[in-house]
Design an enzyme around this catalytic site. Structure first.
Site, PDB file in Angstrom:
ATOM      1  N   CYS A 305       0.841  -1.212   0.000  1.00  0.00           N
ATOM      2  CA  CYS A 305       0.000   0.000   0.000  1.00  0.00           C
ATOM      3  C   CYS A 305       0.869   1.252   0.000  1.00  0.00           C
ATOM      4  CB  CYS A 305      -0.913  -0.027   1.228  1.00  0.00           C
ATOM      5  SG  CYS A 305      -1.812   1.506   1.528  1.00  0.00           S
ATOM      6  N   CYS A 308      -0.012   3.852   2.670  1.00  0.00           N
ATOM      7  CA  CYS A 308       0.427   3.393   3.995  1.00  0.00           C
ATOM      8  C   CYS A 308       1.882   3.779   4.230  1.00  0.00           C
ATOM      9  CB  CYS A 308       0.266   1.872   4.109  1.00  0.00           C
ATOM     10  SG  CYS A 308      -1.451   1.296   3.991  1.00  0.00           S
TER      11      CYS A 308
END
Length: 380
Positions: A305, A308
């Protein structure tokens, strides 16, 4: 061991590696002793410069426990200042002769007893008290079923300042006639003579209800002030004991709460992000946060991600900025059971949890929103 327990053990060992000081926590003494029995070399116990919260709490407890509690000893009652001017030492003569009230008394014996009583009254009127006692004793032995004979002899003993003898006769009269006003009066006066104020008042009040006379009222005026002082004294110390009990109970409750908090804090890493690998591990951390009354922030992420990777450094810096908040991080690919329980559909997702319940969330890499909500809930 199942996979969940293995994951929890792995997490605990990782925690020990990153913060070996936790091995010196009192709650882990059994584990520390076990490692030493295997020959393990443990790092020395070092106090941090800031003295972490768990250590400070432990230090405070040790310091407090070394101080004697103001309520460790029983409350010692002070003496009551009473009017004991007329109190006398009890008589220690052998008990007087007592008849058997169960025997059948003939009319002849009753008449003879009345004659002896009359002689006793005559002797009493002339101040011959010992002679009056002798006649009344003869009367009692002739008619041991007569309550008035015992009460009359008790009254003579009272005049002779033989309080114990008077009490014995009065009590014998009451066994024969529970409504003998004279017996209650004699025993009440004898109890007052011994300084047994509360018992004296009880007997005198019964006598007054059965057959009031001025002498009873006069004696009660001397007895009741002492009884009032005694009862107020008892109320005072009963109140003090109750207050002490409540203080001790509150102190024990606080001590137990502090012990639970210290135990909980030993599970949490202040100022650090704690990795979560299983639902069991998550439950352990959230339970610890609840016991320590701490806000928990659960961050779901993934290695693939991009957002993230952008927000993760902020999450780490926030953990350092808010050491009283438990920061938890779970990778949805590694901790699938955790992600499934929380129905994660996208990452990054942040849940704000207090006492095991979700109170707010942030979805996406919203740096401002994350820090704003963290500031809001951490202050609550």
């Amino acid at each position: 061991m199942d996979a969940t327990q293995v994951a929890e053990l792995r997490g605990f060992i990782d925690e020990c590696k990153s913060n070996p000081r936790i091995l010196h926590q009192p709650s882990l003494l059994f584990f520390k002793s076990y490692l030493q029995s295997l020959g393990a070399q443990l790092p020395p116990e070092v106090k941090s410069e800031t003295g972490g919260e768990a250590e400070m709490s432990s230090t405070r407890e040790d310091s407090d426990s070394s101080k004697p509690s103001e309520n460790d000893d029983d409350i010692v009652e002070s003496d009551v200042e009473l009017d004991n001017a007329d109190v006398m030492e009890p008589d220690n003569d052998p008990p007087q002769k007592m008849g058997n009230p169960a025997v059948e008394v003939t009319e002849e014996n009753q008449d003879a007893a009345q004659v002896e009583k009359a002689k006793a009254i005559e002797a009493l009127s002339e101040g011959r008290l010992s002679e009056a006692i002798d006649h009344l004793t003869d009367a009692v032995m002739l008619n041991p079923t007569s309550a008035i004979l015992y009460a009359t002899r008790g009254n003579v003993y009272l005049k002779m300042k033989k309080s114990n003898a008077a009490i014995r006769d009065a009590s014998a009269a009451m066994e024969i006639n529970p409504d003998s006003a004279k017996a209650y009066k004699v025993r009440g006066m004898a109890k007052a003579m011994l300084g047994q104020w509360e018992e004296a008042a009880n007997d005198l009040h019964v006598a007054s209800k059965l057959d009031f006379d001025e002498e009873i009222g006069s004696i009660l005026k001397k007895v009741e002030p002492n009884v009032h002082k005694i009862r107020e004294h008892h109320k005072k110390y009963e109140r003090l004991r109750k207050e002490r009990h409540l203080r001790n109970a509150e102190r024990e409750k606080k001590r137990q709460a502090e012990a639970l908090e210290r135990e909980a804090l030993s599970v949490l890493k202040a100022g650090q992000v704690m990795g979560i690998h299983s639902t069991g591990e998550l439950d352990t951390k959230l339970n610890a946060a609840s016991r320590a009354s701490r806000l928990a922030v659960l961050y779901f992420t993934a290695t693939w991600c991009g957002p993230c990777r952008v927000i993760s450094p902020l999450f780490t810096s926030l953990a350092e900025k808010y050491p009283k908040v438990a920061f938890l991080k779970a990778d949805i690919d590694e901790a699938r059971d955790v992600a499934g329980r929380w129905n994660i559909s996208s990452v990054p997702t942040f849940f704000f949890i207090r006492k095991g319940k979700e109170i707010d969330q942030v979805v996406g890499a919203d740096k401002n929103g994350l820090e704003r909500k963290l500031q809001q809930h951490a202050a609550a």
